[in-house]
Design a protein around this motif. Sequence first.
Motif, PDB file in Angstrom:
ATOM      1  N   PHE A  64       5.659  29.296 -11.440  1.00 15.73           N
ATOM      2  CA  PHE A  64       4.914  28.045 -11.438  1.00 15.73           C
ATOM      3  C   PHE A  64       5.925  26.935 -11.243  1.00 15.73           C
ATOM      4  O   PHE A  64       7.069  27.046 -11.622  1.00 15.73           O
ATOM      5  CB  PHE A  64       4.098  27.842 -12.723  1.00 15.73           C
ATOM      6  N   ASP A  65       5.491  25.908 -10.620  1.00 15.83           N
ATOM      7  CA  ASP A  65       6.367  24.780 -10.339  1.00 15.83           C
ATOM      8  C   ASP A  65       5.582  23.512 -10.630  1.00 15.83           C
ATOM      9  O   ASP A  65       4.773  23.083  -9.823  1.00 15.83           O
ATOM     10  CB  ASP A  65       6.832  24.818  -8.891  1.00 15.83           C
ATOM     11  N   ILE A  66       5.798  22.946 -11.792  1.00 13.00           N
ATOM     12  CA  ILE A  66       5.042  21.775 -12.209  1.00 13.00           C
ATOM     13  C   ILE A  66       5.259  20.629 -11.233  1.00 13.00           C
ATOM     14  O   ILE A  66       4.334  19.881 -10.928  1.00 13.00           O
ATOM     15  CB  ILE A  66       5.375  21.362 -13.657  1.00 13.00           C
ATOM     16  N   GLU A  67       6.474  20.492 -10.696  1.00 14.65           N
ATOM     17  CA  GLU A  67       6.746  19.426  -9.743  1.00 14.65           C
ATOM     18  C   GLU A  67       5.940  19.648  -8.464  1.00 14.65           C
ATOM     19  O   GLU A  67       5.336  18.728  -7.936  1.00 14.65           O
ATOM     20  CB  GLU A  67       8.237  19.373  -9.431  1.00 14.65           C
ATOM     21  N   LEU A  68       5.918  20.883  -7.990  1.00  8.96           N
ATOM     22  CA  LEU A  68       5.151  21.197  -6.784  1.00  8.96           C
ATOM     23  C   LEU A  68       3.668  20.930  -7.010  1.00  8.96           C
ATOM     24  O   LEU A  68       2.986  20.394  -6.141  1.00  8.96           O
ATOM     25  CB  LEU A  68       5.375  22.653  -6.371  1.00  8.96           C
ATOM     26  N   LYS A  73      -1.054  17.586  -5.666  1.00  7.60           N
ATOM     27  CA  LYS A  73      -2.162  16.721  -6.074  1.00  7.60           C
ATOM     28  C   LYS A  73      -2.076  15.357  -5.399  1.00  7.60           C
ATOM     29  O   LYS A  73      -3.072  14.804  -4.961  1.00  7.60           O
ATOM     30  CB  LYS A  73      -2.184  16.556  -7.599  1.00  7.60           C
ATOM     31  N   VAL A  74      -0.862  14.809  -5.312  1.00 10.55           N
ATOM     32  CA  VAL A  74      -0.679  13.507  -4.662  1.00 10.55           C
ATOM     33  C   VAL A  74      -1.040  13.599  -3.185  1.00 10.55           C
ATOM     34  O   VAL A  74      -1.756  12.755  -2.651  1.00 10.55           O
ATOM     35  CB  VAL A  74       0.775  12.999  -4.840  1.00 10.55           C
ATOM     36  N   ILE A  75      -0.568  14.644  -2.524  1.00 14.29           N
ATOM     37  CA  ILE A  75      -0.865  14.811  -1.102  1.00 14.29           C
ATOM     38  C   ILE A  75      -2.365  14.973  -0.886  1.00 14.29           C
ATOM     39  O   ILE A  75      -2.948  14.353   0.003  1.00 14.29           O
ATOM     40  CB  ILE A  75      -0.092  16.009  -0.514  1.00 14.29           C
ATOM     41  N   SER A  77      -4.755  13.885  -2.681  1.00 15.21           N
ATOM     42  CA  SER A  77      -5.522  12.686  -3.010  1.00 15.21           C
ATOM     43  C   SER A  77      -5.226  11.504  -2.070  1.00 15.21           C
ATOM     44  O   SER A  77      -5.909  10.495  -2.123  1.00 15.21           O
ATOM     45  CB  SER A  77      -5.262  12.268  -4.462  1.00 15.21           C
ATOM     46  N   SER A  78      -4.213  11.643  -1.214  1.00 16.33           N
ATOM     47  CA  SER A  78      -3.912  10.548  -0.290  1.00 16.33           C
ATOM     48  C   SER A  78      -4.718  10.714   0.998  1.00 16.33           C
ATOM     49  O   SER A  78      -5.035  11.821   1.414  1.00 16.33           O
ATOM     50  CB  SER A  78      -2.417  10.483   0.002  1.00 16.33           C
ATOM     51  N   ASN A  79      -4.994   9.589   1.625  1.00 13.02           N
ATOM     52  CA  ASN A  79      -5.786   9.649   2.859  1.00 13.02           C
ATOM     53  C   ASN A  79      -4.872   9.833   4.074  1.00 13.02           C
ATOM     54  O   ASN A  79      -3.656   9.730   3.982  1.00 13.02           O
ATOM     55  CB  ASN A  79      -6.669   8.412   3.004  1.00 13.02           C
ATOM     56  N   GLU A  80      -5.474  10.115   5.211  1.00 18.88           N
ATOM     57  CA  GLU A  80      -4.722  10.390   6.439  1.00 18.88           C
ATOM     58  C   GLU A  80      -3.859   9.201   6.851  1.00 18.88           C
ATOM     59  O   GLU A  80      -2.730   9.371   7.307  1.00 18.88           O
ATOM     60  CB  GLU A  80      -5.681  10.765   7.570  1.00 18.88           C
ATOM     61  N   GLU A  81      -4.378   7.990   6.675  1.00 16.92           N
ATOM     62  CA  GLU A  81      -3.620   6.795   7.043  1.00 16.92           C
ATOM     63  C   GLU A  81      -2.327   6.706   6.234  1.00 16.92           C
ATOM     64  O   GLU A  81      -1.257   6.418   6.770  1.00 16.92           O
ATOM     65  CB  GLU A  81      -4.469   5.540   6.818  1.00 16.92           C
ATOM     66  N   LYS A  85       1.963   7.190   7.388  1.00 13.24           N
ATOM     67  CA  LYS A  85       3.004   6.194   7.092  1.00 13.24           C
ATOM     68  C   LYS A  85       4.225   6.817   6.419  1.00 13.24           C
ATOM     69  O   LYS A  85       5.281   6.196   6.364  1.00 13.24           O
ATOM     70  CB  LYS A  85       2.447   5.100   6.188  1.00 13.24           C
ATOM     71  N   ILE A  86       4.082   7.994   5.888  1.00 15.16           N
ATOM     72  CA  ILE A  86       5.162   8.622   5.120  1.00 15.16           C
ATOM     73  C   ILE A  86       6.068   9.427   6.048  1.00 15.16           C
ATOM     74  O   ILE A  86       5.602  10.230   6.847  1.00 15.16           O
ATOM     75  CB  ILE A  86       4.588   9.544   4.023  1.00 15.16           C
ATOM     76  N   ASP A  87       7.356   9.195   5.933  1.00 12.77           N
ATOM     77  CA  ASP A  87       8.341  10.006   6.644  1.00 12.77           C
ATOM     78  C   ASP A  87       8.646  11.200   5.729  1.00 12.77           C
ATOM     79  O   ASP A  87       9.491  11.125   4.834  1.00 12.77           O
ATOM     80  CB  ASP A  87       9.607   9.187   6.914  1.00 12.77           C
ATOM     81  N   TRP A  88       7.934  12.298   5.959  1.00 12.68           N
ATOM     82  CA  TRP A  88       8.036  13.457   5.072  1.00 12.68           C
ATOM     83  C   TRP A  88       9.430  14.073   5.090  1.00 12.68           C
ATOM     84  O   TRP A  88       9.919  14.544   4.069  1.00 12.68           O
ATOM     85  CB  TRP A  88       6.980  14.501   5.420  1.00 12.68           C
ATOM     86  N   THR A  89      10.087  14.048   6.236  1.00 10.48           N
ATOM     87  CA  THR A  89      11.442  14.597   6.306  1.00 10.48           C
ATOM     88  C   THR A  89      12.382  13.795   5.413  1.00 10.48           C
ATOM     89  O   THR A  89      13.172  14.363   4.659  1.00 10.48           O
ATOM     90  CB  THR A  89      11.959  14.608   7.751  1.00 10.48           C
ATOM     91  N   LYS A  90      12.267  12.486   5.476  1.00 14.45           N
ATOM     92  CA  LYS A  90      13.112  11.627   4.642  1.00 14.45           C
ATOM     93  C   LYS A  90      12.779  11.826   3.161  1.00 14.45           C
ATOM     94  O   LYS A  90      13.672  11.924   2.320  1.00 14.45           O
ATOM     95  CB  LYS A  90      12.918  10.165   5.033  1.00 14.45           C
ATOM     96  N   ALA A  91      11.494  11.896   2.854  1.00 19.79           N
ATOM     97  CA  ALA A  91      11.075  12.062   1.459  1.00 19.79           C
ATOM     98  C   ALA A  91      11.589  13.380   0.887  1.00 19.79           C
ATOM     99  O   ALA A  91      12.178  13.419  -0.193  1.00 19.79           O
ATOM    100  CB  ALA A  91       9.551  11.991   1.360  1.00 19.79           C
ATOM    101  N   TRP A  92      11.366  14.470   1.619  1.00 18.75           N
ATOM    102  CA  TRP A  92      11.839  15.780   1.145  1.00 18.75           C
ATOM    103  C   TRP A  92      13.347  15.890   1.267  1.00 18.75           C
ATOM    104  O   TRP A  92      13.983  16.642   0.523  1.00 18.75           O
ATOM    105  CB  TRP A  92      11.150  16.902   1.911  1.00 18.75           C
TER     106      TRP A  92
END
Length: 105
Positions: A64-68, A73-75, A77-81, A85-92
């Motif tokens: 289990f990975d509580i962070e994952l 859940k955040v992903i 609950s967020s909308n497509e718009e 806007k999120i640079d997923w490569t930069k975030a990860w």
Amino acid sequence: MKIGENLFQARKEAGLSQEQVAEKLGVSRQTISKWETNETIPDIFQAKKLAVIYDVSLDKLVDFDIELEKIEKVIASSNEETNMKIDWTKAWGKKYPILVTYQKK
């Protein structure tokens, strides 16, 4: 997912009752119940025996990975718009720098 939920799901998928598992391990049914409700957790030896009884890997049983879970859940609950806007490569890349350097190669 918490460990107890994994234990519960694995037992159900194996078609076993708490009583049957308890008997195989030499513990009480209440012990199995406490593990499945996250009141306590099995020690490593008991966890390995559970993995054998349920015919799953120990990693799968206790994984289990509580962070994952929070990230998913955040992903969800967020909308497509917002997602656009999120640079997923930069975030990860903050957590896994190889992602940023790999893109540059």
